[in-house]
Design a protein around this motif. Structure first.
Motif, PDB file in Angstrom:
ATOM      1  N   VAL A 196       0.384 -16.616  11.892  1.00 27.30           N
ATOM      2  CA  VAL A 196      -0.319 -16.023  12.605  1.00 27.30           C
ATOM      3  C   VAL A 196      -0.005 -14.356  13.062  1.00 27.30           C
ATOM      4  O   VAL A 196      -0.611 -13.841  11.855  1.00 27.30           O
ATOM      5  CB  VAL A 196      -1.651 -16.884  12.773  1.00 27.30           C
ATOM      6  N   ALA A 197       0.392 -14.274  14.365  1.00 23.77           N
ATOM      7  CA  ALA A 197       0.563 -12.721  14.532  1.00 23.77           C
ATOM      8  C   ALA A 197       1.282 -11.843  14.100  1.00 23.77           C
ATOM      9  O   ALA A 197       1.558 -10.834  13.390  1.00 23.77           O
ATOM     10  CB  ALA A 197       1.292 -12.877  16.086  1.00 23.77           C
ATOM     11  N   ALA A 198       2.742 -12.735  13.512  1.00 22.60           N
ATOM     12  CA  ALA A 198       3.861 -12.316  12.563  1.00 22.60           C
ATOM     13  C   ALA A 198       3.572 -11.675  11.537  1.00 22.60           C
ATOM     14  O   ALA A 198       3.591 -11.065  10.500  1.00 22.60           O
ATOM     15  CB  ALA A 198       4.253 -13.332  12.489  1.00 22.60           C
ATOM     16  N   ILE A 220      -6.435  -5.614  11.531  1.00 23.26           N
ATOM     17  CA  ILE A 220      -6.624  -7.192  10.490  1.00 23.26           C
ATOM     18  C   ILE A 220      -6.549  -8.682  10.748  1.00 23.26           C
ATOM     19  O   ILE A 220      -6.934  -9.652   9.994  1.00 23.26           O
ATOM     20  CB  ILE A 220      -6.120  -6.387   9.100  1.00 23.26           C
ATOM     21  N   ALA A 221      -6.525  -8.409  12.449  1.00 14.22           N
ATOM     22  CA  ALA A 221      -5.827 -10.253  12.783  1.00 14.22           C
ATOM     23  C   ALA A 221      -7.261 -10.603  12.553  1.00 14.22           C
ATOM     24  O   ALA A 221      -7.182 -11.863  11.918  1.00 14.22           O
ATOM     25  CB  ALA A 221      -5.542  -9.928  14.194  1.00 14.22           C
ATOM     26  N   PRO A 222      -8.357 -10.241  12.718  1.00 12.42           N
ATOM     27  CA  PRO A 222      -9.690 -11.494  12.167  1.00 12.42           C
ATOM     28  C   PRO A 222     -10.091 -11.967  10.823  1.00 12.42           C
ATOM     29  O   PRO A 222     -10.321 -12.796  10.944  1.00 12.42           O
ATOM     30  CB  PRO A 222     -11.098 -10.913  12.875  1.00 12.42           C
ATOM     31  N   GLN A 223      -9.711 -11.209  10.038  1.00 12.13           N
ATOM     32  CA  GLN A 223      -9.508 -11.337   8.798  1.00 12.13           C
ATOM     33  C   GLN A 223      -8.479 -12.446   8.017  1.00 12.13           C
ATOM     34  O   GLN A 223      -9.063 -12.882   7.800  1.00 12.13           O
ATOM     35  CB  GLN A 223      -9.733  -9.846   7.834  1.00 12.13           C
ATOM     36  N   VAL A 224      -7.554 -11.996   8.368  1.00  5.90           N
ATOM     37  CA  VAL A 224      -6.086 -12.965   8.553  1.00  5.90           C
ATOM     38  C   VAL A 224      -6.678 -14.829   9.017  1.00  5.90           C
ATOM     39  O   VAL A 224      -6.473 -15.529   8.236  1.00  5.90           O
ATOM     40  CB  VAL A 224      -5.064 -12.569   8.747  1.00  5.90           C
ATOM     41  N   GLN A 225      -6.931 -14.352  10.138  1.00  7.55           N
ATOM     42  CA  GLN A 225      -7.863 -15.875  11.508  1.00  7.55           C
ATOM     43  C   GLN A 225      -8.615 -15.518   9.972  1.00  7.55           C
ATOM     44  O   GLN A 225      -8.563 -17.405   9.959  1.00  7.55           O
ATOM     45  CB  GLN A 225      -8.217 -15.737  12.440  1.00  7.55           C
ATOM     46  N   SER A 226      -9.555 -15.640   9.514  1.00  2.00           N
ATOM     47  CA  SER A 226     -10.627 -16.316   9.298  1.00  2.00           C
ATOM     48  C   SER A 226      -9.854 -16.312   7.803  1.00  2.00           C
ATOM     49  O   SER A 226     -11.175 -17.952   7.422  1.00  2.00           O
ATOM     50  CB  SER A 226     -11.837 -14.813   8.606  1.00  2.00           C
TER      51      SER A 226
END
Length: 85
Positions: A51-53, A67-73
């Motif tokens: 996910v980090a990559a 954008i990490a929160p949107q990707v994780q969501s």
């Protein structure tokens, strides 16, 4: 940051529809159109990208940050729906 390696389920298939310029996610019981952001995330859920990559790659590609929160969501929602193995 999340080190999970999301992998799209073998029961699903992503397909680009050039006539409509959209990505479709084909499910066992139908299909759904993905927006551009979701398609970019889902295309990287190949079991090789953490996910980090995915976040890093997309932030570089689109010259943005945070954008990490949107990707994780999206990944969390996909996991809830059984899209990932």
């Amino acid at each position: 940051m999340n080190t999970a390696l999301p992998l799209l389920s073998h029961t699903l298939r992503m397909q680009y529809e050039p006539a409509q310029s959209v990505w479709m996610l084909h499910l066992p019981d139908g299909a759904m159109q993905l927006n551009d952001s979701a398609a970019e995330i889902m295309r990287r859920c190949d079991g090789r990208h953490t996910v980090a990559a995915i976040v890093t790659e997309l932030e570089e590609l689109f010259e943005t940050e945070g954008i990490a929160p949107q990707v994780q969501s999206l990944i969390d929602e996909g996991t809830r729906r059984g899209w990932f193995v």
